[in-house]
Write an enzyme that holds these catalytic residues in place. Structure first.
Site, PDB file in Angstrom:
ATOM      1  N   ASP A  63      28.387   7.962  -6.717  1.00 32.24           N
ATOM      2  CA  ASP A  63      27.065   7.401  -6.958  1.00 32.24           C
ATOM      3  C   ASP A  63      26.681   7.514  -8.424  1.00 32.24           C
ATOM      4  OD1 ASP A  63      24.509   6.454  -6.794  1.00 32.24           O
ATOM      5  OD2 ASP A  63      23.687   8.205  -5.773  1.00 32.24           O
ATOM      6  N   ASP A  85      24.847   0.469 -10.157  1.00 38.16           N
ATOM      7  CA  ASP A  85      24.823   1.615  -9.246  1.00 38.16           C
ATOM      8  C   ASP A  85      25.933   1.541  -8.216  1.00 38.16           C
ATOM      9  OD1 ASP A  85      23.929   3.947  -7.914  1.00 38.16           O
ATOM     10  OD2 ASP A  85      22.935   2.685  -6.449  1.00 38.16           O
TER      11      ASP A  85
END
Length: 464
Positions: free
Chosen positions: A87, A285
């Site tokens: 992440d 992201d």
């Protein structure tokens, strides 16, 4: 070990089917901020033997139907392997732990087991890094450093900050075992409609000081640079350090006023033609399966797609996978069967000459198990993201994406992500290991602005 109840918070945030963190001053749907042009070859010096200070990980997973990409990390002494979602939208790495745990999704024997001596205290700089930009809320400097993650759908993760050995193999073959700071999550509540993740935790790869990447750089073990190459077929690879940066890559400056991987302003094109959407900023992201646009941009994109589909042999259909889907005369087997009906979306970064992110139909469509084509661009405002725009995994497939925190720039180039590069720049053919999971929404939690009487989380806070 048994735990006692206590109170603690940390500013941290997540999203639908992925984990993501935003700073309090994150800009809205559009921005007119300007950036300097910065297109050049990589100038980072290499280790003396060519490959040295980088760490390379095989990645497993896919966008659909699994919904995430992950790597395995070895923690502790004796070492134990845990699977983490990768992440780039968050800093703090956390793992489910037996303290004991409430709501953990892994069996007890697969949880991380914390020891008293590995606790991080409130007075330690690592605690301040985890809580940044807020300060730790502690009664005494010797208190344990706690963290809390609040979900938009009322789920949450609660835990304590610890430090332990991570076993990492550098690309020069040497093994390092640095003491790194991360979160031991002992209370999870995930009440959303999606099944809980099969992974043990989240690997935070943001540019904050609490991230694993920043910690490795502070020990002079790697450069503060990371890259990922996610395959559209399953799997891929992730690297920390600068040994695998392609020569000649074009770079786009990151926004200077954000602690996240935020782009410079962009104009949106469809089929190579202007859409009228300008000054668009997006966050890159890897923790998001899909791409999210704020309401205005999302509606504009939908209108463009629908106009382009007039007269085409596609009909709208309901599919549980995603909100907007189409069916053909017969079920589609892959995006290749339907992509000719759609055009390329392009983000043209206006302050950086010749830098574009092209989203061909494969970068925004999936084909579901029912043979329908579905739009992998979602309404971020409806999902609880307000005016944020996110470039997720679906739009980064089969590209090597580099995040250079030292020079505050992001670069990407089309690449074969199906095979794992080795020390000779060749590839390993045996490289695909799919897994499955989904996630829920999180919202940022700033204790100084929240009314604690409106939350029941305080009843779950504990002390190791």
């Amino acid at each position: 070990m048994d735990v006692k109840k206590r109170k603690a918070t940390v500013p941290w945030m997540m999203m639908v089917m992925f984990f993501l963190v935003f700073s309090a001053n994150f800009p809205g749907c559009f921005s007119a901020a300007s950036q300097q042009s910065n297109k050049k070859k990589s100038t980072h010096p290499k280790a003396g033997n060519g490959f040295g200070s980088s760490v390379l990980f095989p990645v497993t997973g896919n966008v659909y139907p699994l919904g995430y990409y992950s790597i395995s990390l070895t923690i502790g002494h004796p070492p134990k392997v845990f699977e983490f979602d990768i992440d780039t939208g968050s800093d703090l790495t956390w793992v489910q732990c037996d303290a004991p745990c409430t709501g953990c999704t892994k069996p007890v024997d697969q949880l991380y087991k914390p020891e008293k001596h590995i606790l991080v205290r409130c007075e330690h700089p690592s605690c301040g890094a985890v809580h940044y930009p807020e300060s730790p809320r502690c009664e005494t400097p010797d208190d344990q450093c706690d963290f809390e993650v609040d979900y938009v759908d009322h789920g949450s993760v609660l835990g304590v900050v610890v430090t332990d050995f991570f076993s990492l193999r550098l690309m020069n073959g040497s093994l390092i075992r640095p003491h790194l700071t991360f979160g031991c999550a002992y209370d999870l509540k995930i009440p959303g409609p999606y099944p809980p993740p099969s992974t043990a935790g989240v690997l935070g790869l943001g540019n904050g000081k609490a991230s694993i990447l920043s910690q490795l750089q502070s020990f002079d073990l790697t450069r503060n640079i990371l890259g990922h190459c996610l395959s559209g077929k399953d799997g891929g690879f992730l690297f920390l350090g600068d040994d695998l940066i392609p020569s000649g890559i074009g770079w786009m400056p990151m926004s200077a006023d954000s602690k996240h991987y935020l782009s410079s302003p962009a104009e949106l094109l469809y089929g190579g033609k202007p859409t009228g959407i300008k000054d668009l900023k997006v966050v890159f992201d890897s923790g998001s399966s899909y791409t999210y646009f704020c309401f205005q941009v999302y509606e504009a994109v939908l209108d463009l797609l629908r106009r382009g589909l007039k007269g085409k042999p596609l009909d709208t259909v309901r599919d549980k996978a995603l909100p907007i889907c189409w069916k053909g005369m017969k079920p589609f087997k892959s995006v290749h069967d339907v992509k000719s009906y759609f055009s390329t979306l392009t983000l043209s970064f206006t302050n950086t000459r010749n830098i574009q992110l092209q989203l061909q139909p494969e970068a925004y469509l999936i084909v579901t198990e029912h043979g329908n084509a579905c739009l992998g661009i979602l309404n971020g405002t409806e999902a609880g993201l307000e005016d944020f725009n996110i470039i997720g995994d679906i739009s980064l497939l089969d590209k090597m994406v580099i995040y250079d925190n030292e020079k505050q720039q992001i670069g990407w180039v089309s690449a074969n992500c199906d095979r794992l590069p080795n020390l000779d720049s060749n590839y390993n053919e045996d490289f695909q290991q799919p897994y499955a999971a989904n996630f829920v929404i999180l919202e940022e939690n700033y204790p100084s602005t929240q009314d604690s009487s409106k939350s029941n989380i305080g009843d779950r806070k504990q002390e190791l």
